[in-house]
Design an enzyme around this catalytic site. Sequence first.
Site, mmCIF file in Angstrom:
data_model
loop_
_atom_site.group_PDB
_atom_site.id
_atom_site.type_symbol
_atom_site.label_atom_id
_atom_site.label_comp_id
_atom_site.label_asym_id
_atom_site.label_seq_id
_atom_site.Cartn_x
_atom_site.Cartn_y
_atom_site.Cartn_z
ATOM 1 N N GLU A 37 0.759 -0.691 -0.233
ATOM 2 C CA GLU A 37 -0.334 -0.073 0.010
ATOM 3 C C GLU A 37 0.590 1.491 0.075
ATOM 4 O OE1 GLU A 37 -2.238 0.150 3.626
ATOM 5 O OE2 GLU A 37 -1.890 3.001 3.251
ATOM 6 N N ARG A 41 -0.128 10.009 1.224
ATOM 7 C CA ARG A 41 0.660 11.180 2.291
ATOM 8 C C ARG A 41 1.634 11.479 1.179
ATOM 9 N NH1 ARG A 41 0.216 7.737 6.384
ATOM 10 N NH2 ARG A 41 2.701 6.733 7.070
ATOM 11 N N THR A 65 -4.730 6.412 2.876
ATOM 12 C CA THR A 65 -4.486 7.780 2.791
ATOM 13 C C THR A 65 -5.513 8.530 2.293
ATOM 14 O OG1 THR A 65 -2.489 8.186 4.150
ATOM 15 C CG2 THR A 65 -3.399 9.617 4.328
ATOM 16 N N LYS A 125 -9.942 -0.593 8.525
ATOM 17 C CA LYS A 125 -9.091 -0.548 9.396
ATOM 18 C C LYS A 125 -8.946 -0.084 10.870
ATOM 19 C CE LYS A 125 -5.444 2.620 8.739
ATOM 20 N NZ LYS A 125 -4.703 3.323 7.549
#
Length: 204
Positions: A37, A41, A65, A125
Amino acid sequence: MKRIGKLRIIPIAAVDNEEDGLHVAEALQKAGLDIIEFTLRCPAAEPCIKRVLKAFPNMLVGAGTLLNVDHLQRAIDAGAKFGVAPGLNEVVMSKAFEMHLPFIPGVMTCSEISRAIAVGCKQLKFFPAEALGGVRLLQAISVPFEHTGVRFIPTGGITVENAAAYLDLPLVSAVAGTWIVPRDVVQLKNWNEITRLAMAALSL
Ligand code: 3PG
């Protein structure tokens, strides 16, 4: 989502350029961990996703993100196969469904879990797992949701030492984190160390 459930570990990479992203992906593959992943950011996330997918078409490459619809669109344009967010945003979740992107929203309370289930998200998550109360909190919070088919991916403070305890929980499908791709190791370009960390994670 099935593949994530089989692999059980999602290495999160925060890298500064696509060359590093490619080396990291290769190091993970060497260990037998063909999932990554890239977090948005870091500005290099999108080029990394594209480049890694081109080099390793069978790798499961996701984008993390994703805070808004623009991030979601950017992840899809880059070719991400799944999307992750630290929090819960109904607009982003609905858009992800519309665009057929498997999406993992972030939750930390019973109310957020309920809202995620209400829109049809079943892989959540659990973030930031360790700071919230770790395995004990997740175990307690899972009980009312056992019958719903929901599954958790604890993230935030996961290490090789505590990952197994999370993976033992029946409602945990996988764990995620940056511990397999530490920023200082990437900066030193120590790709063998990333392979070693991935192998240690897989041996759990
Ligand atoms: C994320 O990007 O999802 C989290 O920052 C990961 O947390 P960690 O760095 O504690 O693994």
